[in-house]
Enzyme design. Structure first.
Site, mmCIF file in Angstrom:
data_model
loop_
_atom_site.group_PDB
_atom_site.id
_atom_site.type_symbol
_atom_site.label_atom_id
_atom_site.label_comp_id
_atom_site.label_asym_id
_atom_site.label_seq_id
_atom_site.Cartn_x
_atom_site.Cartn_y
_atom_site.Cartn_z
ATOM 1 N N ASP A 1 -8.220 -9.259 4.050
ATOM 2 C CA ASP A 1 -6.793 -9.404 4.346
ATOM 3 C C ASP A 1 -6.258 -10.659 3.657
ATOM 4 O O ASP A 1 -7.016 -11.553 3.272
ATOM 5 C CB ASP A 1 -6.579 -9.544 5.855
ATOM 6 N N ASP B 1 -7.088 -5.121 1.910
ATOM 7 C CA ASP B 1 -6.920 -4.523 3.237
ATOM 8 C C ASP B 1 -5.476 -4.736 3.708
ATOM 9 O O ASP B 1 -4.565 -4.132 3.167
ATOM 10 C CB ASP B 1 -7.940 -5.102 4.213
ATOM 11 N N ASP B 2 -5.235 -5.565 4.684
ATOM 12 C CA ASP B 2 -3.881 -5.789 5.207
ATOM 13 C C ASP B 2 -3.319 -7.137 4.753
ATOM 14 O O ASP B 2 -4.072 -8.053 4.414
ATOM 15 C CB ASP B 2 -3.902 -5.758 6.739
ATOM 16 N N ASP C 1 -3.733 -9.440 9.577
ATOM 17 C CA ASP C 1 -4.570 -8.633 10.459
ATOM 18 C C ASP C 1 -4.821 -9.412 11.754
ATOM 19 O O ASP C 1 -5.440 -10.476 11.742
ATOM 20 C CB ASP C 1 -5.901 -8.309 9.789
ATOM 21 N N LYS D 1 -0.709 -5.854 10.519
ATOM 22 C CA LYS D 1 -1.472 -5.134 11.539
ATOM 23 C C LYS D 1 -1.487 -6.009 12.782
ATOM 24 O O LYS D 1 -2.069 -7.092 12.786
ATOM 25 C CB LYS D 1 -2.892 -4.850 11.070
#
Length: 296
Positions: free
Chosen positions: A185, A209-210, A213, A243
Site C-alpha cells: 500500500d 495494492d491500496d 489500508d 480501504k
C-alpha cells in the site's frame, strides 16, 4: 537546550562563586557550577552525516533536541532503527537526504520504535519490505517524506504505535514482487496500531495494492486533504483508494476533503467494517468499481 539558557546558567554559577569575594566556594556554589557543566555536556547537538556508519552512530546516540541531517544519498545495508525517544518539548530531529535501502538483504528500511521524533524532508526507497515503519512508541511527526519503490507498503503504522501525525508525504510505486502486488500500500495504518494516528495532505499514487489500508485497525484513524490515484496496478492488489477497515470491525474512521481517482477498485471501501465511517467533502472519479462501497 538553547545556548542562551546555558549561558544564563553558567553566569549564575559564576556569580555564585564571585559572591565569596575570593574565598573558596562553598558546597552550594560547587553544586551549582557542577549542574551548569552537566547541562553544557547534555546540550543538544547538530550533526550532518554522509555515510551509513556515521548515520547509525548518530541515531544510536540521539538525545532529545538533537538534529541529525542526511546529506546526499546514503545506501543502507541493514535496517535503520530509531530506538531512542525525545520528549514533548525536545523531539529528536531526523531530516534531509535520501536513504537507498536496496543494499538491505531483507526487512524494513527504517523502523521507529521510539517516541517524539520529527522525520522530515527525506526520501526512503527500495527497501526489500516496507520503507518506513512505526512499530511501537508514539507522538512522532512525519513531514515531506517520500517513500517509493519499496517491496511492501511505503509507510506503515502498526503494533500499538499511536498518535503519529503524517503530513504532506508521498508514497508511490511500492510493489511487493514476492506476492504479486498483494500487500504494498501507499500508506498503511493496520494490524493493531494504537489510537490517534492522522494523515493530512498526503498523496498515494501507483501502489500495487491500496492507496490507504486500515485493515484490522482497531482505533479511529483520521485522514484529511489526502489524494489516492492509480492504485492497484499489481496483479494481486485490491486497488482501493482508501480501504477503511475489515470484516468484523466496528471502527468509526474519519475521511475529510479527500480525492480518490482512477484506482483499480473503489474510491472508498469500508471492506466489511460496520463502524460509522464519516466521509465529508470527499470525491473522486474514474475508479474501476465505484466511488463509495460498503460504507455504513
Amino acid at each position: 537546550m538553547k545556548n542562551g539558557t546555558l549561558i544564563t546558567l553558567l553566569c549564575i554559577a559564576f556569580a555564585g562563586c564571585q559572591k565569596n569575594n575570593g574565598v573558596t566556594p562553598g558546597i552550594a556554589d560547587e553544586k551549582l557550577a557542577s549542574s551548569a557543566a552537566t547541562l553544557v555536556t547534555a546540550a543538544a547537538t547538530s550533526v550532518t552525516v554522509t555515510t551509513e556508519t556515521a548515520l547509525k552512530a548518530a541515531i544510536k546516540a540521539a538525545q532529545p533536541g538533537d538534529i541529525i541531517t542526511v546529506s546526499g544519498t546514503i545506501k543502507l545495508t541493514s535496517t535503520l532503527q530509531l530506538l531512542n525517544s525525545g520528549t514533548s518539548s525536545a523531539k529528536i530531529n531526523f531530516t534531509g537526504g535520501t536513504l537507498d535501502c536496496s543494499g538491505i538483504s531483507s526487512g524494513w528500511g527504517v523502523k521507529c520504535n521510539g517516541s517524539y521524533w520529527n522525520i522530515t524532508n527525506m526520501n526512503i526507497k527500495n527497501a526489500p519490505d516496507c520503507g518506513l515503519v512505526f512499530q511501537y512508541g508514539g507522538y512522532n511527526y512525519v513531514y515531506n517524506v517520500t517513500t517509493s519503490g519499496n517491496h511492501d507498503s511505503g509507510l506503515q503504522i502498526y503494533n500499538q504505535s499511536h498518535h503519529n501525525n503524517v503530513s504532506y508525504c508521498k508514497s508511490n510505486d511500492n510493489y511487493d514482487t514476492q506476492n504479486g502486488g498483494e500487500n504494498a500500500d501507499g500508506f498503511a495504518c493496520k494490524l493493531s496500531a494504537g489510537a490517534g494516528n492522522k494523515f493530512d495532505h498526503c498523496t498515494a499514487n501507483h501502489n500495487s495494492d491500496d492507496g490507504w489500508d486500515l485493515y484490522g485497525q482497531p482505533s479511529t484513524v483520521t485522514i484529511t486533504n489526502c489524494t489516492a490515484t492509480n492504485n492497484g496496478y499489481g496483479g494481486n492488489g485490491d486497488g482501493n483508494g482508501f480501504k477503511l477497515g475489515s470484516s468484523g470491525q466496528n471502527v468509526p474512521h474519519t475521511v475529510t476533503n479527500c480525492t480518490s481517482s482512477y484506482n483499480m477498485a473503489s474510491g472508498y471501501d469500508g471492506n466489511g467494517n460496520t463502524g460509522h465511517i464519516t466521509i465529508t467533502g470527499s470525491t473522486g472519479t474514474g475508479n474501476g468499481k465505484t466511488l463509495f462501497y460498503r460504507l455504513y
